[in-house]
Design an enzyme around this catalytic site. Structure first.
Site, short mmCIF file in Angstrom:
data_model
loop_
_atom_site.label_atom_id
_atom_site.label_comp_id
_atom_site.label_asym_id
_atom_site.label_seq_id
_atom_site.Cartn_x
_atom_site.Cartn_y
_atom_site.Cartn_z
CG ASP A 23 -7.08 -4.64 4.00
OD1 ASP A 23 -8.05 -4.29 4.65
OD2 ASP A 23 -6.97 -3.80 3.00
CE1 TYR A 52 -3.59 -2.73 0.05
CE2 TYR A 52 -3.68 -2.32 2.53
CZ TYR A 52 -3.98 -3.01 1.05
OH TYR A 52 -5.15 -4.07 0.99
CG ASP A 80 -12.28 -7.02 6.20
OD1 ASP A 80 -12.29 -6.50 7.41
OD2 ASP A 80 -12.65 -6.43 5.21
CG ASP A 132 -2.37 -19.48 -0.66
OD1 ASP A 132 -1.48 -19.37 0.36
OD2 ASP A 132 -2.16 -20.26 -1.78
CE LYS A 146 0.68 -16.72 -2.41
NZ LYS A 146 0.02 -18.17 -2.59
#
Ligand code: NAD
Length: 365
Positions: free
Chosen positions: A250, A143, A254, A226, A194
């Site tokens: 992020d 980001y 959620d 993942d 990852k």
């Protein structure tokens, strides 16, 4: 002399003032019944500050935020300010606070209250007793990484670029937050990246492992992000603390949030360097669709206050008291509209606040 805790309360927009009013009543209760000393400042942020000063965060409030122990924020934003320039939008006030206070660690607990087990989209046995803490790196990663942007190539194609980048010091400090927290919980950290396809992920894995050596009592596991997403909805209770980068955090936070049933129940914290200010706020936004109607759920904000007591003020007993009071009120069947279930009693923001204060009184021996 007893320590005095300083709090800057920034209610913000929409339902912000309504939910913050109930948190204020809990603060006053703690002062009266638990002899904690608070110095409270109040100020404007977001659209409310824009309307008053033409900017979403005034220099005075920013300066105050740097001086207090804790910022407690309601929520910012709303359709009223949709046409305002991006750098003066309500959300810009929040981003400036995070940046200026160097809040690099976002703590998002996902706790399933027993009374709300049925509200989760997962089977009750998968979420009953759930208590996960997600530690998300908040000021680095893709980001913020450079280069970034959208360019047009010579052949006329457009190309969008963002850069995932982490340094050892950024990884070390977020890892320490996670290990410190795990020491106060179940002693387990799962680090997610990852590393199979990203060099920055491999660095993350190696550097978290370096810090783990400072915490021999904590058990560290590594998991691909993942796979973690899958495990969160398959068997979420396997996790204690999850530490991950800005992007994966992020998404994963959620996912974890929804295991608990409702946005109106979720607190969060953003911590800076040791000794610096920390900011606590509900995960939800300003809910303009229900603002001013007295029906918003104040629990996420009240639980954010409980987090402030635990992590900034070392008042774990009072934090637990607030969490137990919320549990008690829910067990008694009281619900705001967002968490309403058949056969329960629907109450207003103020009645939910009253009931939590009543439960605090009865639990405070
Ligand atoms: P939202 O979280 O405000 O609302 C989503 C839905 O959840 C709405 O139906 C709302 O009524 C409900 N809801 C949220 N909190 C609730 C509560 N405490 N009690 C009962 N119901 C609740 O998200 P949104 O609608 O996407 O965004 C509205 C505004 O909030 C936007 O301007 C957005 O930018 C802003 N926002 C701010 C923050 C923040 O201040 N940290 C976070 C997210 C969104």
């Amino acid at each position: 002399m007893d320590k005095e805790y300083t709090i800057l309360m920034l209610p913000g927009d929409g339902i912000g003032p309504e939910i913050m009013g109930e948190a204020r009543r809990v603060i006053d209760w703690l002062g009266a019944k638990r002899n904690l000393k608070f110095k409270i400042h109040e100020g404007l942020v977001g659209g409310a500050a824009y309307d008053a000063h033409g900017m979403p965060l005034s220099p005075e409030i920013l300066e105050l935020a740097k001086q207090v122990d804790v910022v407690l924020l309601g929520a910012v934003g709303g359709p009223k300010w949709a046409g305002v320039d991006y750098d003066r939008r309500p959300e810009a006030g929040l981003l400036t606070l995070r940046k200026e206070l160097e809040l690099f660690a976002n703590l998002r607990p996902a706790i399933c209250f027993e009374a709300l087990v049925e509200a989760s989209s997962l089977k009750p046995e998968l979420v009953s007793g759930l208590d996960i803490m997600i530690v998300r790196e908040l000021t680095g990663g893709v980001y913020f990484g450079e280069p970034r942007g959208i360019e047009t190539l010579e052949n006329g194609e457009r190309r969008g670029v963002n850069t995932q980048v982490y340094t050892t010091s950024e990884i070390h400090r977020i890892a320490r937050v996670a290990f410190d927290l795990a020491g106060k919980r179940d002693g387990r950290v799962t680090s997610c990246e990852k590393a199979n396809v990203m060099e920055s992920g491999l660095l993350w894995r190696e550097e978290v492992t370096v810090i783990a050596a400072e915490y021999p009592e904590i058990k560290l596991d590594h998991m691909l992000a993942d796979s973690c997403a899958m495990q969160l909805v398959r068997a979420p209770k396997q996790f204690d603390v999850i530490v991950t980068d800005n992007l994966f955090g992020d998404l994963l936070s959620d996912v974890a949030a929804m295991l608990t049933g409702s946005l109106g129940m979720l607190p969060s914290a953003a911590l800076g360097a040791k000794g610096g200010c920390a900011m606590y706020e509900p995960v939800h936004g300003s809910a303009p669709d229900i603002a001013g109607r007295g029906i918003a759920n104040p629990i996420a904000t009240i639980l954010s206050l409980a987090m402030a007591l635990r992590y900034s003020f070392d008042c774990a007993t009072e934090a637990r008291l607030i969490e137990d009071a919320v549990q008690k009120v829910l067990a008694a069947g009281l619900r705001t509209a967002d968490i309403m279930q058949p056969g329960r009693e629907q109450v207003s923001t103020a009645v939910m606040g009253d009931s939590i204060i009543g439960a605090l009184d009865s639990l405070n021996k």
